[in-house]
Design a protein around this motif. Structure first.
Motif, PDB file in Angstrom:
ATOM      1  N   GLU A 216      72.798 -46.445   5.108  1.00 27.71           N
ATOM      2  CA  GLU A 216      71.578 -45.652   5.242  1.00 27.71           C
ATOM      3  C   GLU A 216      70.405 -46.565   5.597  1.00 27.71           C
ATOM      4  OE1 GLU A 216      68.891 -42.690   2.362  1.00 27.71           O
ATOM      5  OE2 GLU A 216      70.655 -43.732   1.609  1.00 27.71           O
ATOM      6  N   PRO A 217      69.569 -46.191   6.582  1.00 33.84           N
ATOM      7  CA  PRO A 217      68.387 -46.997   6.911  1.00 33.84           C
ATOM      8  C   PRO A 217      67.547 -47.291   5.673  1.00 33.84           C
ATOM      9  CG  PRO A 217      68.703 -45.288   8.546  1.00 33.84           C
ATOM     10  CD  PRO A 217      69.698 -45.012   7.459  1.00 33.84           C
ATOM     11  N   VAL A 218      67.017 -48.498   5.605  1.00 28.94           N
ATOM     12  CA  VAL A 218      66.294 -48.946   4.412  1.00 28.94           C
ATOM     13  C   VAL A 218      65.089 -48.058   4.121  1.00 28.94           C
ATOM     14  CG1 VAL A 218      65.002 -50.858   3.391  1.00 28.94           C
ATOM     15  CG2 VAL A 218      67.076 -51.319   4.711  1.00 28.94           C
ATOM     16  N   LEU A 219      64.382 -47.633   5.159  1.00 28.90           N
ATOM     17  CA  LEU A 219      63.197 -46.811   4.927  1.00 28.90           C
ATOM     18  C   LEU A 219      63.555 -45.513   4.213  1.00 28.90           C
ATOM     19  CD1 LEU A 219      60.149 -46.453   5.312  1.00 28.90           C
ATOM     20  CD2 LEU A 219      60.631 -45.384   7.528  1.00 28.90           C
ATOM     21  N   LEU A 220      64.701 -44.934   4.541  1.00 24.31           N
ATOM     22  CA  LEU A 220      65.110 -43.687   3.898  1.00 24.31           C
ATOM     23  C   LEU A 220      65.442 -43.891   2.423  1.00 24.31           C
ATOM     24  CD1 LEU A 220      67.350 -41.907   6.570  1.00 24.31           C
ATOM     25  CD2 LEU A 220      65.047 -41.289   5.836  1.00 24.31           C
ATOM     26  N   GLN A 221      65.647 -45.143   2.017  1.00 29.63           N
ATOM     27  CA  GLN A 221      65.944 -45.440   0.615  1.00 29.63           C
ATOM     28  C   GLN A 221      64.679 -45.675  -0.209  1.00 29.63           C
ATOM     29  OE1 GLN A 221      69.145 -48.431   0.180  1.00 29.63           O
ATOM     30  NE2 GLN A 221      69.507 -48.195   2.377  1.00 29.63           N
ATOM     31  N   THR A 222      63.521 -45.633   0.448  1.00 31.39           N
ATOM     32  CA  THR A 222      62.256 -45.858  -0.249  1.00 31.39           C
ATOM     33  C   THR A 222      62.061 -44.850  -1.369  1.00 31.39           C
ATOM     34  OG1 THR A 222      61.248 -46.670   1.809  1.00 31.39           O
ATOM     35  CG2 THR A 222      59.751 -45.975   0.048  1.00 31.39           C
ATOM     36  N   ARG A 223      61.730 -45.336  -2.547  1.00 30.67           N
ATOM     37  CA  ARG A 223      61.529 -44.447  -3.685  1.00 30.67           C
ATOM     38  C   ARG A 223      60.098 -43.933  -3.707  1.00 30.67           C
ATOM     39  NH1 ARG A 223      66.054 -43.493  -6.065  1.00 30.67           N
ATOM     40  NH2 ARG A 223      64.892 -41.926  -7.224  1.00 30.67           N
ATOM     41  N   ILE A 224      59.979 -42.638  -3.953  1.00 33.73           N
ATOM     42  CA  ILE A 224      58.697 -41.946  -3.958  1.00 33.73           C
ATOM     43  C   ILE A 224      58.419 -41.444  -5.366  1.00 33.73           C
ATOM     44  CG2 ILE A 224      57.468 -39.918  -3.087  1.00 33.73           C
ATOM     45  CD1 ILE A 224      59.175 -40.188  -0.534  1.00 33.73           C
ATOM     46  N   LYS A 225      57.251 -41.760  -5.876  1.00 38.77           N
ATOM     47  CA  LYS A 225      56.891 -41.330  -7.225  1.00 38.77           C
ATOM     48  C   LYS A 225      56.719 -39.821  -7.293  1.00 38.77           C
ATOM     49  CE  LYS A 225      53.496 -42.096 -10.920  1.00 38.77           C
ATOM     50  NZ  LYS A 225      52.280 -42.833 -11.313  1.00 38.77           N
ATOM     51  N   GLU A 226      55.994 -39.267  -6.335  1.00 38.87           N
ATOM     52  CA  GLU A 226      55.792 -37.817  -6.326  1.00 38.87           C
ATOM     53  C   GLU A 226      55.422 -37.356  -4.926  1.00 38.87           C
ATOM     54  OE1 GLU A 226      53.546 -34.532  -9.063  1.00 38.87           O
ATOM     55  OE2 GLU A 226      52.259 -36.120  -8.273  1.00 38.87           O
ATOM     56  N   PHE A 227      55.964 -36.229  -4.540  1.00 42.37           N
ATOM     57  CA  PHE A 227      55.598 -35.588  -3.270  1.00 42.37           C
ATOM     58  C   PHE A 227      55.470 -34.104  -3.520  1.00 42.37           C
ATOM     59  CE2 PHE A 227      56.989 -33.405   0.685  1.00 42.37           C
ATOM     60  CZ  PHE A 227      55.890 -33.726   1.465  1.00 42.37           C
ATOM     61  N   ARG A 228      54.341 -33.539  -3.087  1.00 48.57           N
ATOM     62  CA  ARG A 228      54.091 -32.128  -3.343  1.00 48.57           C
ATOM     63  C   ARG A 228      53.447 -31.486  -2.110  1.00 48.57           C
ATOM     64  NH1 ARG A 228      52.226 -29.423  -8.317  1.00 48.57           N
ATOM     65  NH2 ARG A 228      52.183 -31.498  -9.257  1.00 48.57           N
ATOM     66  N   VAL A 229      53.971 -30.358  -1.695  1.00 49.66           N
ATOM     67  CA  VAL A 229      53.352 -29.535  -0.655  1.00 49.66           C
ATOM     68  C   VAL A 229      53.402 -28.090  -1.125  1.00 49.66           C
ATOM     69  CG1 VAL A 229      53.840 -31.040   1.330  1.00 49.66           C
ATOM     70  CG2 VAL A 229      55.545 -29.372   0.604  1.00 49.66           C
ATOM     71  N   GLU A 230      52.413 -27.312  -0.744  1.00 48.95           N
ATOM     72  CA  GLU A 230      52.356 -25.918  -1.174  1.00 48.95           C
ATOM     73  C   GLU A 230      52.019 -25.012   0.002  1.00 48.95           C
ATOM     74  OE1 GLU A 230      49.583 -25.639  -4.383  1.00 48.95           O
ATOM     75  OE2 GLU A 230      50.843 -26.777  -5.778  1.00 48.95           O
ATOM     76  N   ASN A 231      52.643 -23.851   0.008  1.00 51.53           N
ATOM     77  CA  ASN A 231      52.375 -22.809   1.005  1.00 51.53           C
ATOM     78  C   ASN A 231      52.528 -23.318   2.434  1.00 51.53           C
ATOM     79  OD1 ASN A 231      51.754 -21.364  -1.253  1.00 51.53           O
ATOM     80  ND2 ASN A 231      49.545 -21.427  -0.947  1.00 51.53           N
ATOM     81  N   ILE A 232      53.626 -24.042   2.685  1.00 51.50           N
ATOM     82  CA  ILE A 232      53.918 -24.564   4.019  1.00 51.50           C
ATOM     83  C   ILE A 232      54.820 -23.583   4.748  1.00 51.50           C
ATOM     84  CG2 ILE A 232      55.018 -26.439   5.311  1.00 51.50           C
ATOM     85  CD1 ILE A 232      52.451 -27.293   4.016  1.00 51.50           C
ATOM     86  N   SER A 233      54.513 -23.331   6.016  1.00 52.61           N
ATOM     87  CA  SER A 233      55.327 -22.399   6.800  1.00 52.61           C
ATOM     88  C   SER A 233      56.337 -23.101   7.686  1.00 52.61           C
ATOM     89  CB  SER A 233      54.420 -21.507   7.664  1.00 52.61           C
ATOM     90  OG  SER A 233      53.612 -20.692   6.853  1.00 52.61           O
ATOM     91  N   LEU A 234      56.041 -24.337   8.077  1.00 48.95           N
ATOM     92  CA  LEU A 234      56.938 -25.091   8.954  1.00 48.95           C
ATOM     93  C   LEU A 234      57.274 -26.427   8.321  1.00 48.95           C
ATOM     94  CD1 LEU A 234      55.256 -24.534  12.439  1.00 48.95           C
ATOM     95  CD2 LEU A 234      57.399 -23.526  11.642  1.00 48.95           C
ATOM     96  N   ALA A 235      58.537 -26.795   8.360  1.00 54.33           N
ATOM     97  CA  ALA A 235      58.947 -28.075   7.799  1.00 54.33           C
ATOM     98  C   ALA A 235      58.237 -29.234   8.491  1.00 54.33           C
ATOM     99  CB  ALA A 235      60.457 -28.236   7.911  1.00 54.33           C
ATOM    100  N   MET A 236      57.971 -29.100   9.781  1.00 55.66           N
ATOM    101  CA  MET A 236      57.320 -30.184  10.517  1.00 55.66           C
ATOM    102  C   MET A 236      55.931 -30.510   9.969  1.00 55.66           C
ATOM    103  SD  MET A 236      56.390 -28.175  14.071  1.00 55.66           S
ATOM    104  CE  MET A 236      55.587 -29.595  14.792  1.00 55.66           C
ATOM    105  N   ASP A 237      55.305 -29.539   9.295  1.00 51.87           N
ATOM    106  CA  ASP A 237      53.969 -29.763   8.749  1.00 51.87           C
ATOM    107  C   ASP A 237      53.996 -30.635   7.500  1.00 51.87           C
ATOM    108  OD1 ASP A 237      52.842 -28.220  10.741  1.00 51.87           O
ATOM    109  OD2 ASP A 237      52.874 -26.374   9.561  1.00 51.87           O
ATOM    110  N   THR A 238      55.185 -30.943   6.995  1.00 50.05           N
ATOM    111  CA  THR A 238      55.295 -31.804   5.817  1.00 50.05           C
ATOM    112  C   THR A 238      55.415 -33.277   6.186  1.00 50.05           C
ATOM    113  OG1 THR A 238      57.726 -31.743   5.723  1.00 50.05           O
ATOM    114  CG2 THR A 238      56.520 -29.935   4.630  1.00 50.05           C
ATOM    115  N   VAL A 239      55.707 -33.579   7.437  1.00 49.89           N
ATOM    116  CA  VAL A 239      55.988 -34.959   7.827  1.00 49.89           C
ATOM    117  C   VAL A 239      54.759 -35.850   7.672  1.00 49.89           C
ATOM    118  CG1 VAL A 239      56.666 -36.474   9.730  1.00 49.89           C
ATOM    119  CG2 VAL A 239      57.862 -34.313   9.365  1.00 49.89           C
ATOM    120  N   SER A 240      53.611 -35.389   8.144  1.00 51.22           N
ATOM    121  CA  SER A 240      52.402 -36.206   8.071  1.00 51.22           C
ATOM    122  C   SER A 240      52.028 -36.569   6.636  1.00 51.22           C
ATOM    123  CB  SER A 240      51.236 -35.493   8.763  1.00 51.22           C
ATOM    124  OG  SER A 240      50.055 -36.278   8.701  1.00 51.22           O
ATOM    125  N   PRO A 241      51.948 -35.597   5.709  1.00 58.76           N
ATOM    126  CA  PRO A 241      51.636 -35.996   4.326  1.00 58.76           C
ATOM    127  C   PRO A 241      52.712 -36.866   3.696  1.00 58.76           C
ATOM    128  CG  PRO A 241      52.144 -33.640   4.456  1.00 58.76           C
ATOM    129  CD  PRO A 241      51.981 -34.128   5.849  1.00 58.76           C
TER     130      PRO A 241
END
Length: 216
Positions: A117-142
């Motif tokens: 698996e690419p190393v970047l995909l193994q990066t651990r994230i403390k918390e990620f939250r999105v609300e009321n999103i209609s398109l998955a692509m809109d989550t990439v930037s945050p």
């Protein structure tokens, strides 16, 4: 479970369902049921490995990762859904292109490099939250603006590449909250929340330029 020090949480919140601290499981097909369904159609075509993977999913949540050099990825293979289950199609894809392997993680199907698996995909994230999103692509930037992801990209000398147009379904709005997960787990949670989305990770190393594109 709440007393465990190392806890990985991804909570998908539908807007029509009230979710308390105790999440409610909604009946979904098991991994076995997903993989044993027959693929529709009888066409024969030539696709790159990742395109063949996307076509085989047929509206199921998934994600693929590629690491490329200056030669790009021009390998194509014969793809035909005739008389195949999803499992047989996925097995055929990786048999034709041993550079990849597939796996199911929490009802999301992933195609990954066989070398790891690419190393970047193994990066651990403390918390990620999105609300009321209609398109998955809109989550990439945050997602890419998270300090853990930004630091990992700096450490790996990876820059944001220019993402081409990529399509994905647009279901009803959804929300996702993830705690103590990897970047791949967060992407899978987004795909699972939207229902049929497929994420695409492309890391390219060419002429001392290192770029990454993440899109849905």
């Amino acid at each position: 479970m709440r007393n465990l020090k190392s806890l990985t949480i991804c909570v998908v919140i539908g807007l029509v369902i009230a979710v308390s601290a105790q999440t409610t499981q909604i009946a979904k097909p098991s991994a076995h049921e997903m993989l044993e369904r027959s693929l529709p159609g009888n066409e024969v075509d030539y696709f790159t490995t990742t395109d063949a993977f996307h076509m085989s999913l047929g509206g199921m949540a998934g994600g693929s990762a590629r690491v490329l050099d200056c030669d790009g990825d021009y390998f194509k293979q014969v793809w035909s859904p005739l008389n195949k289950t999803l499992r047989q199609a996925l097995d055929t894809i990786v048999e034709n292109d041993p550079r990849y392997r597939w796996q199911v993680v929490d009802q999301v199907i992933n195609l990954l490099p066989a070398t790891g698996e690419p190393v970047l995909l193994q990066t651990r994230i403390k918390e990620f939250r999105v609300e009321n999103i209609s398109l998955a692509m809109d989550t990439v930037s945050p997602l890419l603006k998270l300090p853990e992801v930004k630091k990992a990209m700096d450490d790996l000398d990876l820059k944001h590449g220019i993402a081409g147009f990529f399509t994905s379904p647009s279901p009803k709005p959804f929300s996702v909250k993830c705690e103590n997960v990897t970047l791949r787990q967060a992407l899978n949670a987004i795909a699972r929340a939207e229902g049929r989305a497929v994420w695409d990770y492309v890391e390219t190393h060419c002429y001392k330029q290192n770029e990454v594109i993440i899109r849905f």
